[in-house]
Design an enzyme around this catalytic site. Sequence first.
Site, PDB file in Angstrom:
ATOM      1  N   ALA A  17       0.829  -1.203   0.000  1.00  0.00           N
ATOM      2  CA  ALA A  17       0.000   0.000   0.000  1.00  0.00           C
ATOM      3  C   ALA A  17       0.868   1.260   0.000  1.00  0.00           C
ATOM      4  O   ALA A  17       0.684   2.158  -0.838  1.00  0.00           O
ATOM      5  CB  ALA A  17      -0.921  -0.021   1.222  1.00  0.00           C
ATOM      6  N   GLN A  48       2.352 -15.137  -0.657  1.00  0.00           N
ATOM      7  CA  GLN A  48       2.772 -16.213  -1.560  1.00  0.00           C
ATOM      8  C   GLN A  48       1.859 -16.281  -2.780  1.00  0.00           C
ATOM      9  O   GLN A  48       2.283 -16.172  -3.915  1.00  0.00           O
ATOM     10  CB  GLN A  48       2.743 -17.544  -0.808  1.00  0.00           C
ATOM     11  CG  GLN A  48       3.709 -17.573   0.352  1.00  0.00           C
ATOM     12  CD  GLN A  48       3.431 -18.702   1.345  1.00  0.00           C
ATOM     13  OE1 GLN A  48       2.500 -19.468   1.175  1.00  0.00           O
ATOM     14  NE2 GLN A  48       4.247 -18.797   2.370  1.00  0.00           N
ATOM     15  N   GLU A 122      -8.173 -19.937  -6.444  1.00  0.00           N
ATOM     16  CA  GLU A 122      -8.066 -20.183  -4.992  1.00  0.00           C
ATOM     17  C   GLU A 122      -9.453 -20.291  -4.394  1.00  0.00           C
ATOM     18  O   GLU A 122     -10.456 -19.979  -5.059  1.00  0.00           O
ATOM     19  CB  GLU A 122      -7.300 -19.027  -4.326  1.00  0.00           C
ATOM     20  CG  GLU A 122      -5.816 -19.076  -4.591  1.00  0.00           C
ATOM     21  CD  GLU A 122      -5.045 -17.960  -3.907  1.00  0.00           C
ATOM     22  OE1 GLU A 122      -5.659 -16.967  -3.487  1.00  0.00           O
ATOM     23  OE2 GLU A 122      -3.817 -18.087  -3.805  1.00  0.00           O
ATOM     24  N   ASP A 223      -0.285  -0.777  14.748  1.00  0.00           N
ATOM     25  CA  ASP A 223       0.122   0.591  15.135  1.00  0.00           C
ATOM     26  C   ASP A 223      -0.788   1.653  14.511  1.00  0.00           C
ATOM     27  O   ASP A 223      -1.176   2.623  15.171  1.00  0.00           O
ATOM     28  CB  ASP A 223       1.566   0.885  14.688  1.00  0.00           C
ATOM     29  CG  ASP A 223       2.595   0.042  15.440  1.00  0.00           C
ATOM     30  OD1 ASP A 223       2.193  -0.741  16.326  1.00  0.00           O
ATOM     31  OD2 ASP A 223       3.785   0.168  15.138  1.00  0.00           O
ATOM     32  N   HIS A 244      -5.332 -18.918   9.824  1.00  0.00           N
ATOM     33  CA  HIS A 244      -4.918 -19.974   8.897  1.00  0.00           C
ATOM     34  C   HIS A 244      -4.833 -21.261   9.717  1.00  0.00           C
ATOM     35  O   HIS A 244      -4.277 -21.258  10.821  1.00  0.00           O
ATOM     36  CB  HIS A 244      -3.548 -19.624   8.299  1.00  0.00           C
ATOM     37  CG  HIS A 244      -3.213 -20.460   7.120  1.00  0.00           C
ATOM     38  ND1 HIS A 244      -2.845 -21.773   7.239  1.00  0.00           N
ATOM     39  CD2 HIS A 244      -3.211 -20.189   5.797  1.00  0.00           C
ATOM     40  CE1 HIS A 244      -2.626 -22.274   6.032  1.00  0.00           C
ATOM     41  NE2 HIS A 244      -2.847 -21.323   5.140  1.00  0.00           N
ATOM     42  N   ARG A 290     -11.208 -23.246   5.301  1.00  0.00           N
ATOM     43  CA  ARG A 290     -10.224 -22.815   6.301  1.00  0.00           C
ATOM     44  C   ARG A 290     -10.790 -22.585   7.695  1.00  0.00           C
ATOM     45  O   ARG A 290     -10.251 -23.053   8.687  1.00  0.00           O
ATOM     46  CB  ARG A 290      -9.677 -21.453   5.859  1.00  0.00           C
ATOM     47  CG  ARG A 290      -8.290 -21.482   5.376  1.00  0.00           C
ATOM     48  CD  ARG A 290      -7.888 -20.083   5.065  1.00  0.00           C
ATOM     49  NE  ARG A 290      -6.900 -20.137   3.987  1.00  0.00           N
ATOM     50  CZ  ARG A 290      -6.204 -19.107   3.584  1.00  0.00           C
ATOM     51  NH1 ARG A 290      -6.374 -17.920   4.118  1.00  0.00           N
ATOM     52  NH2 ARG A 290      -5.318 -19.239   2.619  1.00  0.00           N
ATOM     53  N   HIS A 351      -3.934 -14.654  10.832  1.00  0.00           N
ATOM     54  CA  HIS A 351      -3.378 -14.440   9.486  1.00  0.00           C
ATOM     55  C   HIS A 351      -3.725 -13.066   8.905  1.00  0.00           C
ATOM     56  O   HIS A 351      -2.909 -12.450   8.248  1.00  0.00           O
ATOM     57  CB  HIS A 351      -3.927 -15.543   8.589  1.00  0.00           C
ATOM     58  CG  HIS A 351      -3.293 -15.632   7.247  1.00  0.00           C
ATOM     59  ND1 HIS A 351      -1.931 -15.702   7.070  1.00  0.00           N
ATOM     60  CD2 HIS A 351      -3.836 -15.677   6.007  1.00  0.00           C
ATOM     61  CE1 HIS A 351      -1.661 -15.791   5.770  1.00  0.00           C
ATOM     62  NE2 HIS A 351      -2.792 -15.759   5.111  1.00  0.00           N
ATOM     63  N   ARG A 386     -12.427 -12.493   4.711  1.00  0.00           N
ATOM     64  CA  ARG A 386     -11.688 -12.075   3.518  1.00  0.00           C
ATOM     65  C   ARG A 386     -11.559 -13.221   2.518  1.00  0.00           C
ATOM     66  O   ARG A 386     -11.223 -14.343   2.885  1.00  0.00           O
ATOM     67  CB  ARG A 386     -10.285 -11.633   3.920  1.00  0.00           C
ATOM     68  CG  ARG A 386      -9.371 -11.378   2.744  1.00  0.00           C
ATOM     69  CD  ARG A 386      -7.937 -11.254   3.191  1.00  0.00           C
ATOM     70  NE  ARG A 386      -7.368 -12.518   3.567  1.00  0.00           N
ATOM     71  CZ  ARG A 386      -6.219 -13.013   3.068  1.00  0.00           C
ATOM     72  NH1 ARG A 386      -5.551 -12.337   2.161  1.00  0.00           N
ATOM     73  NH2 ARG A 386      -5.749 -14.155   3.479  1.00  0.00           N
TER      74      ARG A 386
END
Length: 538
Positions: A17, A48, A122, A223, A244, A290, A351, A386
């Site tokens: 970003a 990955q 995916e 933060d 994960h 998952r 994750h 997500r």
Amino acid sequence: MSQHFKHDVVIIGSGAAGLTLALTLPDNLHIAVLSKGELTNGSTYWAQGGVAAVLDHSDTVDSHVDDTLNAGAGLCREDAVRFTVEHSREAIEWLIEQGVPFTRDDEHDREDGGYEFHLTREGGHSHRRIIHAADATGAAIFNTLLERTRERGNITLLEQRVAVDLITEHKLGRKGRRCLGAYVLNRRSGEVDTHHARFVILATGGAAKVYLYTSNPDGACGDGIAMAWRAGCRVGNLEFNQFHPTCLYHPQAKSFLITEALRGEGALLRLPNGERFMPRFDPREELAPRDIVARAIDHEMKRLGIDCVYLDISHKPADFVRNHFPTVYQRCLEFGIDITCQPIPVVPAAHYTCGGVLVDQAGRSDVEGLYAIGETSFTGLHGANRMASNSLLECFVYARSAAADIVANLDKVAMPADLPSWDASQVTDSDEDVIIAHNWDELRRFMWDYVGIVRTTKRLQRAQHRVRLLLDEIDEFYSNYKVSRDLIELRNLAQVAELMILSAMARKESRGLHYTLDYPGLLPDAQDTILQPANADG
Ligand SMILES: Cc1cc2nc3c(=O)[nH]c(=O)nc-3n(C[C@H](O)[C@H](O)[C@H](O)COP(=O)(O)OP(=O)(O)OC[C@H]3O[C@@H](n4cnc5c(N)ncnc54)[C@H](O)[C@@H]3O)c2cc1C
């Protein structure tokens, strides 16, 4: 001696970003990009799989939008999803222009309209739409963007600079609420410098380090979320933390993911006595989604009081295992585990942080002149869960829209003047660093046990009680001793932990990644959890 610096734009964070924003702004602006450690410190470098985008001729924006909405369990903001997906192709084209070496598809049939880069598929995606650079996409993107950034004379990259807090008109007792810059610890000089800026951007990544086990690098301490909250910004949906299911459990391994492909190729999850347990939880057994696998592992670990479970692929031929999973094979071998004949100790690991600083489509937060982009933000894209590879996409799309907004507003904003230096006159060197280390461990452990994959109201109340005690202790420490990276991170982690607990307590249902035994059902009306700090407008 602490110093003052002046920049048109300060970007806190050097991941996907932050670097995208820096490169998208005009080259007549003076831009500083800060990283609290090395520039590679963020999650971006470790990504990955790849980036989701509508690229193939058979894919459509509607299909990507629908898949994202499905994954988000009724809580995505449809305008944010559509905005992100509609801008996905141009974001990827921009990355290709920068020189990112995505894996090509030599087999594709261009006459048939096929895409020249290889696209993989995916979980949750109904099309092949993940563009990638082998299995190290994050590193390929990061290295390319960093190289481009270094070529630009107007961008200063500052390593080992830890942003401590934002400077706002409101905090200085002045009229208005604009962000004027940030106090930043220079770890090389040990001083806290004052960075004046016309625009400040939080691109500080997620907060998965709030949990004992995480796939994230060390700096993922929330933060940006904590700084924004203290500056008066609302935050949203912080109860949704993605876990994960299989991270290597070994004292020295820290954060090594065991790819889901192992289960895809037949690896079985076992208890320490060798018994399989997934068939008791889901008819898809080890191939369940998952969150279901992570929940089953967590359930068994809590039921039996065990430290980990085991992932076993030793029943497959050794050559097959070595050829298909060379990285996992090598990495486990380094820790004395030969996966061709031994099971791998695994635990689920935090994750991805789905919630964050509430922003609009230009990345603008509630405080004027302050933007949040990437994992630190809450745009509404991810909803309650997500979808894989949408997160890097969000970094690129929102960094680019924030850049456009800054350019449109440049003429209206002058360089802030007369900012006070950081006051360190009342603090001394700490001789009690053990407190920081102890509180850090305690926080991450009770967040794991009480605010993890499976929650109950009682566990959340326990966590709330403990985090309040910690926050009081940390506040006292912060007021009396010189700041260090560890102290800044602990203070922010505890702040974000409290916000996560409050968000989880507010949700009286189980939706997406938030699962509580006390409210296992789904409410008919899907609502975001928005928290507003006491010092916010209105
Ligand atoms: C192992 C792993 C694999 C993943 N795989 C994928 C994938 O295949 N596809 C996908 O879409 N997503 C993936 N993700 C998620 C994705 O990588 C992240 O969401 C994304 O990279 C976040 O980028 P960012 O720019 O927001 O922050 P980051 O890349 O995390 O960068 C944060 C930056 O902020 C700096 N920073 C933080 N706090 C401060 C401070 N106080 N002062 C100064 N600097 C500060 C850090 O030093 C760092 O430079 C993966 C994540 C992990 C951990």
